[in-house]
Motif scaffolding. Structure first.
Motif, PDB file in Angstrom:
ATOM      1  N   ALA A 110      34.063  37.674  45.083  1.00  0.00           N
ATOM      2  CA  ALA A 110      35.124  38.244  44.244  1.00  0.00           C
ATOM      3  C   ALA A 110      34.562  38.940  43.015  1.00  0.00           C
ATOM      4  O   ALA A 110      35.002  40.046  42.647  1.00  0.00           O
ATOM      5  N   GLU A 111      33.552  38.301  42.372  1.00  0.00           N
ATOM      6  CA  GLU A 111      33.011  38.905  41.154  1.00  0.00           C
ATOM      7  C   GLU A 111      32.265  40.205  41.435  1.00  0.00           C
ATOM      8  O   GLU A 111      32.251  41.126  40.610  1.00  0.00           O
ATOM      9  N   VAL A 112      31.636  40.287  42.630  1.00  0.00           N
ATOM     10  CA  VAL A 112      30.935  41.521  43.010  1.00  0.00           C
ATOM     11  C   VAL A 112      31.943  42.638  43.249  1.00  0.00           C
ATOM     12  O   VAL A 112      31.757  43.783  42.799  1.00  0.00           O
ATOM     13  N   LYS A 113      33.024  42.317  43.947  1.00  0.00           N
ATOM     14  CA  LYS A 113      34.057  43.319  44.208  1.00  0.00           C
ATOM     15  C   LYS A 113      34.663  43.835  42.901  1.00  0.00           C
ATOM     16  O   LYS A 113      34.877  45.039  42.731  1.00  0.00           O
ATOM     17  N   THR A 114      34.919  42.912  41.994  1.00  0.00           N
ATOM     18  CA  THR A 114      35.493  43.305  40.701  1.00  0.00           C
ATOM     19  C   THR A 114      34.560  44.233  39.945  1.00  0.00           C
ATOM     20  O   THR A 114      34.987  45.241  39.369  1.00  0.00           O
ATOM     21  N   GLN A 115      33.265  43.907  39.961  1.00  0.00           N
ATOM     22  CA  GLN A 115      32.282  44.729  39.248  1.00  0.00           C
ATOM     23  C   GLN A 115      32.196  46.132  39.844  1.00  0.00           C
ATOM     24  O   GLN A 115      32.154  47.129  39.115  1.00  0.00           O
ATOM     25  N   ILE A 116      32.174  46.220  41.171  1.00  0.00           N
ATOM     26  CA  ILE A 116      32.111  47.537  41.832  1.00  0.00           C
ATOM     27  C   ILE A 116      33.355  48.356  41.496  1.00  0.00           C
ATOM     28  O   ILE A 116      33.267  49.549  41.172  1.00  0.00           O
ATOM     29  N   GLN A 117      34.498  47.712  41.559  1.00  0.00           N
ATOM     30  CA  GLN A 117      35.746  48.421  41.253  1.00  0.00           C
ATOM     31  C   GLN A 117      35.738  48.905  39.808  1.00  0.00           C
ATOM     32  O   GLN A 117      36.108  50.060  39.529  1.00  0.00           O
ATOM     33  N   ASP A 118      35.300  48.047  38.881  1.00  0.00           N
ATOM     34  CA  ASP A 118      35.249  48.444  37.465  1.00  0.00           C
ATOM     35  C   ASP A 118      34.269  49.598  37.250  1.00  0.00           C
ATOM     36  O   ASP A 118      34.566  50.532  36.499  1.00  0.00           O
TER      37      ASP A 118
END
Length: 726
Positions: A336-344
């Motif tokens: 989840a944290e990786v997905k959030t970082q990529i999206q940001d």
């Protein structure tokens, strides 16, 4: 917990009476009758009459004062006016066209209209419930509303017990205007019951991604079928359904399910004049790479590249990096944290190119996406329309390129064929369900199912199994899903664990402390065993564990979801009854398989047809181009005047030698469809169980026609079974 998790264990102990207004409103029949009369009067007062001026004025001032916009777009105003009049509505707007305002403005406007009419008695102004499929989307909208000073909350699995209690208090005290939840929460009987007693009532239910309710929609989700029942049960005053992708057939389905008049179906054409819809055909998948690299060099800017598989996303992102492009892969398998970082990073422009599966894009509101590329064929025209709709929301020219070759069809057929089990598997599964010993509970007779285990035992993929269970519930009325349970609770103890929990003299605290078994790192709590030995309630034990977790005393981990179903009437037991039900269900499943195959072909037909892409896309959704135009003048077909042609694909004759090899390796003779799956390369629970996915025969006939393979393996199974009989 998954992105779709409902967090039902947090609601297991909700006091329904406590959600009723704090002014000691009892649940007597006379009170309920009084409440219904008031709701009826209020709804009638909002029917179209001389109140339209007030409705229009409030809608426009709400748009300006609360949301900062000067004017409505498309059909927003017409939809909002209908809702404020007390009518149901369906909104079909393209991606990025402002669907959310169609329910957010009424949610705020109700209170203003009540005040203007002096209609604010002890009932309060009620709340709007938004049913939405993804937690991330709900959180984003709630955060945006809170920044605007609008009281909103989201019920999801990430909420702590205290946060849940605060939300319940806000509902009880009439402070909340909007409540977001996932469709899965509608299985929670405590939640359904509590929503019947909200002060002021449920003014509006907004059903986002409403195409999911239609079995003819491109992303049908069985839990959405229960939304209409939920709306009736809680006596919601009105409903608005919203989607970016509804064909006329799907729109009719949704309108019928929610009693929406045709005059209240509001559509906006998917045509976007700034989008250049392009396509190229190639001979093989490998031929796409140089074309993709060249395109990206010639068209800089924020770019989304869509692929089908997670591994594809990672490999293509790696290939692009080697070509000097700054890129990242995005798919559902990332943390989840990786997905959030990529999206940001993508939103901020730090990563210009994201190679993604369909997991990326929902709720992305980046106005300056210049390119959307399809490295693979989209699953459906609806999916294609949604994805290209993410480009150029700032109105500036943007490019949407799709690369197509004959290799693309194999993967799509693989997915479609894999969702249809054999008839034998379906019958055995039904027999298992109907012969299970129910558990007697205060809710009624309950059967517990672990869907993962069922899928493994009967070779069912998760999606068709979920649809099957929903069909047994909604079409045949045999069972009803109720609040699921986690079968396994584990926790990691922090430093203060023994001191704090050892000193907790509550019944629940002592039961957990003395019954939790420790391994190297994790303690395991058998909730059911504790309940049997102590007589304590499950909800109280789980609440105590959540309390320890929230205080930082433990790190709690729940897993092993057990779905629970209440038996509504006598289940079929005679063989002929089960046979009859199997036949009905299997016909439905065969139709869905054919429909999935047809949808992929429709995408190919749009791209390779002799028509302007933009016109073909608009006509698919029952609309046309502005001013009756027949050409957009800037798609591939309009620019070249030619069709995109696929090279001819030869159909091989059946390789009987390869079929004999598969029969020699795989001794299964009870299921010809399973053998055809192995030959075609379709993974399933049984394939993994027998470790056939690592065998050389797996996918050895992937270039063959699936129906021909099925015919040959049916003959082989019939011959083997006739020998046994002899």
């Amino acid at each position: 917990m998954s992105d779709y998790g409902s967090g039902d264990e947090l609601l297991a102990d909700v006091n329904v009476e406590g959600l009723v207004s704090g002014t000691k409103r009892g649940r007597s029949l006379s009170h309920d009758q009084t409440r219904e009369v008031k709701l009826s009067k209020r709804t009638k007062a909002e029917e179209p009459d001389d109140n339209d001026d007030l409705i229009d004025r409030v809608a426009k001032t709400t748009l300006k004062e609360n949301f900062g916009f000067d004017q409505f777009r498309h059909e927003q105003f017409s939809a909002i006016r209908s809702i404020l009049r007390g009518e149901n509505a369906l909104v079909v707007f393209p991606t990025g066209a402002g669907k959310s305002l169609c329910y957010q403005i009424p949610a705020v406007a109700f209170e203003k209209i009540d005040a203007a009419k002096n209609d604010r008695d002890q009932m309060g102004s009620g709340i709007t419930i938004v049913v939405s499929p993804l937690i991330a989307l709900m959180k984003d909208q709630v955060d945006a509303l809170l920044r605007r000073g609008i009281a909103a909350a989201c019920l999801d699995s990430s909420k702590t017990y205290e946060q849940m209690q605060e939300t319940n208090a806000a509902i009880r005290e009439g402070r909340l205007r909007m409540l977001y939840c996932a469709p899965e929460r509608l299985n929670n009987e405590g939640f359904v019951e509590s929503m019947k007693h909200v002060p002021g009532g449920i003014r509006l239910v907004a059903v986002d991604e409403a195409h999911c309710i239609s079995e003819w929609g491109h992303s049908f989700r069985p839990d959405y079928l229960k939304v209409a029942r939920f709306i009736q049960e809680i006596k919601a005053e009105r409903v608005i359904c919203l989607t970016a992708t509804a064909t006329p057939r799907v729109a009719d389905d949704v309108a019928r399910a929610f009693n929406i008049d045709k005059s209240n179906v509001f559509r906006t054409s998917p045509y976007r004049p700034n989008l250049q819809l392009l396509a190229e055909s190639v001979n093989t998948k490998q031929d796409k790479f140089p074309k993709l690299f060249k395109f990206l060099k010639e068209h800089p800017g924020s770019t989304l590249v869509y692929v089908t598989l997670q591994k594809q996303a990672e490999n293509l992102a790696s290939d692009l990096s080697k070509q000097g492009f700054k890129t990242a892969a995005f798919h559902a398998g990332l943390k989840a944290e990786v997905k959030t970082q990529i999206q940001d990073d993508f939103m901020a422009g730090r990563i210009p190119i994201v190679v993604a599966t369909i997991a990326f894009g929902m709720g992305i509101d980046k106005p300056d996406i210049r390119n959307v590329l399809h490295f693979d064929l989209s699953n459906t025209i609806e999916e294609y329309s949604q994805q290209v709709g993410r480009a150029g929301r700032d109105g500036k020219p943007s490019h949407c390129m799709l690369y197509i070759c004959n290799d693309d069809f194999y993967l799509k057929e693989n997915f479609a064929r894999g969702d249809l089990p054999s008839r034998q598997s379906l019958r055995r599964l039904l027999e298992d369900l109907f012969t299970r010993q129910p558990v007697h509970t205060p809710e009624g007779e309950i059967i517990k199912l672990n869907q993962l285990s069922l899928g493994q035992d009967y070779d069912f993929r998760a999606s068709p199994l979920a649809i099957l269970l929903a069909t047994l519930e909604l079409r045949f009325g045999l069972i009803r899903a109720v609040t699921p349970e986690y079968s396994v609770y584990k926790f990691e103890a922090m430093q203060s664990y023994k001191r704090y929990v050892g000193g907790d003299y509550s019944k629940e605290g002592k039961a957990i402390f003395y019954n939790a078994t420790q391994a190297r790192k994790w303690y395991t709590v058998d909730i059911n065993a504790i309940m049997r030995s102590t007589g304590l309630l499950r909800a109280d034990l789980i609440r105590k564990l959540n309390d320890y977790n929230d205080r930082g005393i433990i790190v709690l981990k729940a897993s092993g979801v057990e779905n629970r179903y209440k038996i509504l009437k006598k289940l079929p037991s005679a063989p002929e009854e089960i046979d009859e039900l199997t036949d009905k269900l299997y016909v439905d499943m065969e139709i869905k398989e054919k429909d999935a195959l047809r949808r992929t072909q429709e995408v190919a037909d749009l791209i390779t047809g002799d028509k302007c892409f933009a016109l073909a896309l608009a006509q698919y959704f029952g609309m046309g181009l502005p001013d009756g135009k027949t050409k957009c003048d800037h798609c591939t077909h309009c620019l070249t005047g030619k069709r995109v042609m696929l090279p001819p694909k030869p159909t091989p004759t059946v390789n009987m030698t390869a079929i004999q090899k598969i029969l020699a390796v795989c001794k299964v003779r009870d299921d010809p469809r399973f053998l055809a799956r192995v030959a075609f390369g379709i993974k399933s629970p049984r394939v993994f169980e027998l470790k056939l996915h690592n065998n050389s025969v797996f996918a050895s006939l992937e270039d063959h026609d699936f129906d021909l393979l099925l015919r040959e393996f049916t003959r082989a199974c019939e011959a083997a079974n006739s020998k046994k009989t002899d």
